[in-house]
Design a protein around this motif. Structure first.
Motif, PDB file in Angstrom:
ATOM      1  N   ASN A 106     -10.172   1.736   1.240  1.00  0.00           N
ATOM      2  CA  ASN A 106     -11.204   1.303   0.297  1.00  0.00           C
ATOM      3  C   ASN A 106     -11.664  -0.131   0.530  1.00  0.00           C
ATOM      4  OD1 ASN A 106      -8.997  -0.136  -0.592  1.00  0.00           O
ATOM      5  ND2 ASN A 106      -9.197   0.470  -2.748  1.00  0.00           N
ATOM      6  N   GLY A 107     -11.139  -0.743   1.588  1.00  0.00           N
ATOM      7  CA  GLY A 107     -11.561  -2.088   1.940  1.00  0.00           C
ATOM      8  C   GLY A 107     -10.768  -3.201   1.287  1.00  0.00           C
ATOM      9  N   PHE A 108      -9.770  -2.851   0.462  1.00  0.00           N
ATOM     10  CA  PHE A 108      -8.982  -3.865  -0.232  1.00  0.00           C
ATOM     11  C   PHE A 108      -7.518  -3.789   0.201  1.00  0.00           C
ATOM     12  CE2 PHE A 108     -12.626  -3.056  -2.963  1.00  0.00           C
ATOM     13  CZ  PHE A 108     -13.081  -4.340  -3.182  1.00  0.00           C
ATOM     14  N   ALA A 109      -6.861  -4.940   0.187  1.00  0.00           N
ATOM     15  CA  ALA A 109      -5.468  -5.010   0.608  1.00  0.00           C
ATOM     16  C   ALA A 109      -4.585  -4.191  -0.332  1.00  0.00           C
ATOM     17  CB  ALA A 109      -5.000  -6.460   0.634  1.00  0.00           C
ATOM     18  N   ASP A 110      -3.755  -3.326   0.233  1.00  0.00           N
ATOM     19  CA  ASP A 110      -2.832  -2.519  -0.566  1.00  0.00           C
ATOM     20  C   ASP A 110      -1.916  -3.396  -1.419  1.00  0.00           C
ATOM     21  OD1 ASP A 110      -3.877  -0.251   0.611  1.00  0.00           O
ATOM     22  OD2 ASP A 110      -2.315  -0.136   2.145  1.00  0.00           O
ATOM     23  N   PHE A 111      -1.587  -4.589  -0.898  1.00  0.00           N
ATOM     24  CA  PHE A 111      -0.671  -5.474  -1.621  1.00  0.00           C
ATOM     25  C   PHE A 111      -1.198  -5.797  -3.017  1.00  0.00           C
ATOM     26  CE2 PHE A 111       0.857  -9.714  -2.814  1.00  0.00           C
ATOM     27  CZ  PHE A 111       2.223  -9.521  -2.732  1.00  0.00           C
ATOM     28  N   PHE A 112      -2.521  -5.893  -3.166  1.00  0.00           N
ATOM     29  CA  PHE A 112      -3.121  -6.261  -4.449  1.00  0.00           C
ATOM     30  C   PHE A 112      -3.619  -5.047  -5.240  1.00  0.00           C
ATOM     31  CE2 PHE A 112      -3.370 -10.402  -2.312  1.00  0.00           C
ATOM     32  CZ  PHE A 112      -2.901 -11.227  -3.329  1.00  0.00           C
ATOM     33  N   GLU A 113      -3.124  -3.866  -4.918  1.00  0.00           N
ATOM     34  CA  GLU A 113      -3.485  -2.659  -5.661  1.00  0.00           C
ATOM     35  C   GLU A 113      -2.240  -2.045  -6.285  1.00  0.00           C
ATOM     36  OE1 GLU A 113      -6.666   0.098  -4.414  1.00  0.00           O
ATOM     37  OE2 GLU A 113      -6.368  -0.791  -2.435  1.00  0.00           O
ATOM     38  N   VAL A 114      -2.238  -1.936  -7.601  1.00  0.00           N
ATOM     39  CA  VAL A 114      -1.107  -1.335  -8.302  1.00  0.00           C
ATOM     40  C   VAL A 114      -0.856   0.092  -7.825  1.00  0.00           C
ATOM     41  CG1 VAL A 114      -0.331  -0.499 -10.558  1.00  0.00           C
ATOM     42  CG2 VAL A 114      -1.242  -2.818 -10.340  1.00  0.00           C
ATOM     43  N   SER A 115      -1.902   0.808  -7.468  1.00  0.00           N
ATOM     44  CA  SER A 115      -1.749   2.206  -7.066  1.00  0.00           C
ATOM     45  C   SER A 115      -1.054   2.374  -5.721  1.00  0.00           C
ATOM     46  CB  SER A 115      -3.123   2.887  -7.002  1.00  0.00           C
ATOM     47  OG  SER A 115      -3.929   2.299  -5.988  1.00  0.00           O
ATOM     48  N   GLN A 116      -0.963   1.306  -4.930  1.00  0.00           N
ATOM     49  CA  GLN A 116      -0.389   1.383  -3.591  1.00  0.00           C
ATOM     50  C   GLN A 116       0.996   0.737  -3.551  1.00  0.00           C
ATOM     51  OE1 GLN A 116      -2.223   3.106  -1.094  1.00  0.00           O
ATOM     52  NE2 GLN A 116      -3.332   3.557  -3.002  1.00  0.00           N
ATOM     53  N   ALA A 117       1.889   1.335  -2.794  1.00  0.00           N
ATOM     54  CA  ALA A 117       3.261   0.828  -2.687  1.00  0.00           C
ATOM     55  C   ALA A 117       3.354  -0.302  -1.665  1.00  0.00           C
ATOM     56  CB  ALA A 117       4.208   1.956  -2.302  1.00  0.00           C
ATOM     57  N   VAL A 118       4.298  -1.198  -1.908  1.00  0.00           N
ATOM     58  CA  VAL A 118       4.675  -2.225  -0.938  1.00  0.00           C
ATOM     59  C   VAL A 118       6.173  -2.051  -0.711  1.00  0.00           C
ATOM     60  CG1 VAL A 118       4.828  -4.683  -0.447  1.00  0.00           C
ATOM     61  CG2 VAL A 118       2.874  -3.794  -1.743  1.00  0.00           C
ATOM     62  N   SER A 119       6.555  -1.718   0.512  1.00  0.00           N
ATOM     63  CA  SER A 119       7.953  -1.383   0.772  1.00  0.00           C
ATOM     64  C   SER A 119       8.515  -2.246   1.898  1.00  0.00           C
ATOM     65  CB  SER A 119       8.076   0.094   1.144  1.00  0.00           C
ATOM     66  OG  SER A 119       9.409   0.448   1.413  1.00  0.00           O
ATOM     67  N   GLY A 120       9.314  -3.239   1.533  1.00  0.00           N
ATOM     68  CA  GLY A 120       9.988  -4.068   2.525  1.00  0.00           C
ATOM     69  C   GLY A 120       9.066  -4.888   3.393  1.00  0.00           C
ATOM     70  N   ALA A 121       7.868  -5.206   2.893  1.00  0.00           N
ATOM     71  CA  ALA A 121       6.930  -6.019   3.671  1.00  0.00           C
ATOM     72  C   ALA A 121       7.448  -7.456   3.754  1.00  0.00           C
ATOM     73  CB  ALA A 121       5.546  -5.990   3.031  1.00  0.00           C
ATOM     74  N   SER A 122       7.163  -8.113   4.856  1.00  0.00           N
ATOM     75  CA  SER A 122       7.675  -9.463   5.056  1.00  0.00           C
ATOM     76  C   SER A 122       6.540 -10.449   5.278  1.00  0.00           C
ATOM     77  CB  SER A 122       8.635  -9.497   6.240  1.00  0.00           C
ATOM     78  OG  SER A 122       7.969  -9.127   7.440  1.00  0.00           O
ATOM     79  N   SER A 123       6.822 -11.711   4.991  1.00  0.00           N
ATOM     80  CA  SER A 123       5.885 -12.798   5.258  1.00  0.00           C
ATOM     81  C   SER A 123       6.688 -14.074   5.423  1.00  0.00           C
ATOM     82  CB  SER A 123       4.862 -12.933   4.128  1.00  0.00           C
ATOM     83  OG  SER A 123       5.491 -13.322   2.910  1.00  0.00           O
ATOM     84  N   MET A 124       6.008 -15.134   5.869  1.00  0.00           N
ATOM     85  CA  MET A 124       6.686 -16.393   6.146  1.00  0.00           C
ATOM     86  C   MET A 124       5.974 -17.547   5.452  1.00  0.00           C
ATOM     87  SD  MET A 124       9.317 -15.730   8.016  1.00  0.00           S
ATOM     88  CE  MET A 124       9.722 -17.416   8.540  1.00  0.00           C
ATOM     89  N   GLY A 125       6.706 -18.655   5.337  1.00  0.00           N
ATOM     90  CA  GLY A 125       6.136 -19.850   4.753  1.00  0.00           C
ATOM     91  C   GLY A 125       7.001 -21.057   5.048  1.00  0.00           C
ATOM     92  N   THR A 126       6.667 -22.165   4.404  1.00  0.00           N
ATOM     93  CA  THR A 126       7.426 -23.403   4.567  1.00  0.00           C
ATOM     94  C   THR A 126       7.634 -24.051   3.207  1.00  0.00           C
ATOM     95  OG1 THR A 126       5.423 -24.734   4.885  1.00  0.00           O
ATOM     96  CG2 THR A 126       6.451 -23.796   6.870  1.00  0.00           C
ATOM     97  N   TYR A 127       8.594 -24.965   3.143  1.00  0.00           N
ATOM     98  CA  TYR A 127       8.769 -25.755   1.928  1.00  0.00           C
ATOM     99  C   TYR A 127       9.026 -27.202   2.306  1.00  0.00           C
ATOM    100  CZ  TYR A 127      13.871 -25.995   2.556  1.00  0.00           C
ATOM    101  OH  TYR A 127      15.138 -26.255   3.035  1.00  0.00           O
TER     102      TYR A 127
END
Length: 372
Positions: A106-127
């Motif tokens: 649908n053109g939108f990120a699954d991460f920001f859709e309640v109807s779509q699952a996020v399972s063990g997805a990873s990301s990185m950052g700094t502090y």
């Protein structure tokens, strides 16, 4: 929105369309900020807590806010001893959310859709804790489909001390979904929206809206005008923003909604940036442009009366309709198809008025007239 008369050799079919009636589109509004609850690392020497905030270390609001750069989210953090309450470390973290996926196309990120699952997805950052410490953050995200609530584990690794700990945070995706009742006009679209929080059926967001159509790109670009929407906490004021029609999903319009304060329950302005998706399947004249931004036919324009006469070298189409209105003649070789071709356009100065058409080479052809 427009009126058509479709006919062919041996066939006459009338199709009428409304012009100014209110219509219903589907809408989804979601915040680009995430709401984090306090995280806990259960270490050998005791529990350590981690709080996020965008309005001050003494007032944790849990917001992980968008940066529109890389990394794409930011917050300040407070790390403290759970037993004594003493500060261990304060600083700023920058963190990406998981990479873009679109399972439902649908053109939108699954991460920001309640109807779509996020399972063990990873990301990185700094502090960075100025004068104290700095390092990297690894994040692991999980959220079942159909729920706004998920879990994020933040793994802090110091550049000097090595692994500090894994902080487990409940987090929330803030999303509303529902309908927009709209009435299109020549230069604008107005109406009201009624949305329900995807995780709390008792939480509603409602109010009026006004879009102004672009003077140069009226079908594909509109400007949301400033306004106020209301939820249980009070009135949320928003400013103007540009909305575009999706080039891939042609029934969809999308754009930002910038609130002066998106969460009235906290002492300072936060949760400011939201995204609104509008899906309109209404297409009264079948031209592929949703009624939300399509041109409006006048309610005073009457359906044309057509007479087709065959001559030796050409056809003569007599159109009886509203003087001063443009009538577009379209042709197709089979009613099973949808690719109508415009073969003539005339603004009526007489009633009736004749239009000359070439004889079709095929055995059968059909014509329709659209009133603009």
């Amino acid at each position: 929105m427009k009126r058509f008369l479709i006919f062919g050799i041996g066939l006459l079919t009338c199709v009428s369309f409304h012009s100014h009636a209110a219509q219903t589109a589907q809408a989804r509004l979601f915040c680009l900020s995430l709401r984090f609850q306090q995280g806990i690392y259960r270490g050998l020497l005791g529990d350590v807590t981690l709080d996020l905030s965008t309005i001050g270390l003494n007032t944790p609001n849990g917001e992980l806010a968008p940066t529109f750069s890389s990394p794409d989210h930011i917050s300040v953090f407070h790390m403290g001893d759970a037993s004594s309450g003493e500060t261990i470390e304060d600083g700023v973290l920058h963190l990406d959310v998981p990479a873009f996926t679109d399972a439902n196309s649908n053109g939108f990120a699954d991460f920001f859709e309640v109807s779509q699952a996020v399972s063990g997805a990873s990301s990185m950052g700094t502090y960075d804790s100025p004068g104290v410490d700095s390092g990297t953050i690894g994040a692991t995200w999980s959220r079942p489909a159909g729920t706004k609530d998920g879990t994020c584990v933040l793994r802090f690794t110091s550049r000097t001390l090595g692994p500090i700990g894994d902080f487990t945070h409940p987090f929330e995706l803030i999303e509303y979904a529902g309908t927009m009742i709209y009435t299109p006009a020549a230069t604008n679209v107005s109406g009201t929206l009624g949305l329900t929080n995807s995780g709390d059926a008792t939480s509603q967001l409602s109010g009026a809206f006004l879009f102004i159509k672009s003077g140069t790109n009226r079908f594909n670009q509109l400007e949301l005008q400033p306004g106020v929407w209301t939820n249980a906490a009070g009135s949320l004021t928003y400013t103007n923003d540009t909305f575009l029609r999706d080039e891939a999903v042609l029934t969809n319009y999308y754009g930002y909604v910038e609130f002066d304060d998106g969460d009235l329950s906290t002492p300072d302005a936060d949760y400011l940036t939201w995204f609104l998706s509008i899906d309109d399947s209404n297409d009264s004249n079948g031209n592929g442009i949703p009624d939300f931004s399509d041109d409006i036919g006048s309610a005073n324009a009457r359906s044309p009366l057509l007479t087709l006469t065959r001559g030796s070298t050409a056809l003569s189409l007599s159109i009886s309709g509203t003087l001063g209105r443009t009538h577009e003649v379209q042709q197709i070789t089979s009613l099973d198809r949808t690719n109508w071709t415009t073969v003539s356009s005339v603004t009526l100065t007489n009633d009736p008025q004749s239009v000359s058409l070439p004889l079709p080479p095929d055995a059968a052809s059909f014509w329709r007239v659209r009133v603009l």
